[in-house]
Design an enzyme around this catalytic site. Sequence first.
Site, mmCIF file in Angstrom:
data_model
loop_
_atom_site.group_PDB
_atom_site.id
_atom_site.type_symbol
_atom_site.label_atom_id
_atom_site.label_comp_id
_atom_site.label_asym_id
_atom_site.label_seq_id
_atom_site.Cartn_x
_atom_site.Cartn_y
_atom_site.Cartn_z
ATOM 1 N N CYS A 49 -13.415 -5.136 3.964
ATOM 2 C CA CYS A 49 -13.110 -5.804 5.265
ATOM 3 C C CYS A 49 -13.352 -5.049 6.564
ATOM 4 C CB CYS A 49 -11.468 -6.162 5.264
ATOM 5 S SG CYS A 49 -11.246 -7.103 3.662
ATOM 6 N N LYS B 197 0.693 -1.285 -0.022
ATOM 7 C CA LYS B 197 0.143 -0.110 0.044
ATOM 8 C C LYS B 197 0.747 1.362 0.177
ATOM 9 C CE LYS B 197 -3.642 -2.545 2.547
ATOM 10 N NZ LYS B 197 -4.741 -2.617 1.595
#
Lengths: 426, 148
Positions: free
Chosen positions: A384, A246
């Site tokens: 999530c 990320k």
Amino acid sequence: MLTAGNALELRAQVENESCERAFDASRARLDFPILRHRIRGREIAYLDNAATTQKPQAVIDAEMSFYTSECSNVHRGVHTLSQRATASFESSRDVVRDFVGASDRKEIIFTRGTTEAINLVAQSFARPRLQPGDEVLITEMEHHSDIVPWQLVCQERGAVLRVVPVTDSGELELEAFHRLLGPRTRLVGIVHVSNALGTINPVRDVVRAAHDRGAVVLVDGAQAVAHIPVDVQELGCDFYAFSGHKLYGPTGIGVLYGKRELLESMPPYQGGGDMILSVTFAKTTYNELPYKFEAGTPNIAGAIGLGAAIRYLGALPFTAVMRHEDELLRMATEALSSLPGLRVIGTARRKTAVLSFVLEGVHPHDIGTIIDLEGVAIRTGHHCAQPLMERFGLPATARASFGLYNTISDVEALYQALQHVEEIFR
Amino acid sequence: MNAEMRELYQEAILDHNRRPRNRGSLADANRRADGYNPLCGDRIRLFLKIEDEIVKDVSFEGAGCAISTASASMMTQSVKGKSVAEAYALFEGFHAMATDDGERAGDLGKLEVFCGVKEFPARVKCATLAWHTLKAALTQPADSTTTE
Ligand SMILES: Cc1ncc(COP(=O)(O)O)c(C=O)c1O
């Protein structure tokens, strides 16, 4: 409304400002080879950076160069290649240490990612310490990877998992936090930047309050490190976890920062090679930090790639990058809010890089499919963070998330594609 | 709307999404099953009234995307009045069409509007959710109202 005219104006404004701050996103974009590809004849508007970021050529080259000229195992060979590999691998650790402001390289442990880093703390720190009735305090906006490891360990130890609620705008309810932080709280797990809402949490204040109560704090920094400056000593946190992928780096590599004295006091997470000093069947002596927590052959190429990603980011004017991303978020929020029936989810005062939204009468999944056909990549679903979705009474949201290479063109593409969604469903 | 999009979001699908048929619960149902697609959070609850091996009545509840809502709506229309064996054969036919897998037994009539989903792997589950739930309900022991 984002009309062609004022889009041009905005573009000029952005370009002017980038000039002034010496960050040019359209130039940086050229560093990312995947963004030169076209999908269905269109330039990719990649707005799924919170899921994973694209990789600059420098990262791809670093991995490639490891495999073409240094490939060898680390920490075990006397031969030249092994020494080279070890030097590159270990220099990445130094790069990471500088990047997060840790005082000691022993405090930087390479993991598979954020998830493994949190599990390591749950198993090696929390599990031996938690007593029945003890508490772990997390927040309603945690990613599943900062929920489930605590559930597992709490269940096993008879400890209690408590949850700090969030407000309608997606901010932490600070009063509730202070109320829930009790004498039995052993550990606080908090996300630095929410992947579903973009909220930046007041981690420093949380750490201070937790320490006053004798609790240890783990920060999930998966969404923070690429977008805001992180200094673990300034934050004061005990553990900080993040993922390379990320942060414009490779997948399969991540970092756990931990305070040295805590790491010293913890048993190993996994057993195997590299994490020992000597093994006999009667007794094994563990290696020193950080190797005690790095059993087995690590993701060497990944760690080297992560080092390259951090160096790449470090060569950019980070304050200007941040301002650029804030500007994209502001413009996208403004443009999308003008669409009839569109509601932004997550309107915290301090947020970064993430724009979650729902469109009345249109399921996020349909939005995602339709705009993908126009080359716009976003994420749809629960991100999530199912408990958070439940909190907002939504099964899912659509989420656009920004990276340093996004430009006003990507925002325009998103806006236009969403207009087409409207046309289909009206 | 471009051609690929029209292929997926056919008018009949948009219409059934806007005005789902046979939506709501069924007081005298003797079979019930729940379906869940964790990928997008779609949930469906299916109610069936089966007598003499015939699907006398059917309805569904739930929230989902346009593809799964329209699929549920059209599924209920197409199995109402059919025998259990015919409904089961429709499941197999629909599944083969949507996944582009297995023998296509023949034309599925109105259900052919879902033919486009096989080009969208991420959406196949949306189209088949209601049908898998139907299968679960059909294979339950008679007079059972428990969920799968
Ligand atoms: C806030 C947050 N925490 C944790 C994770 C898990 O990261 P990884 O899958 O790289 O371990 C993610 C990524 O989805 C995230 O956004």
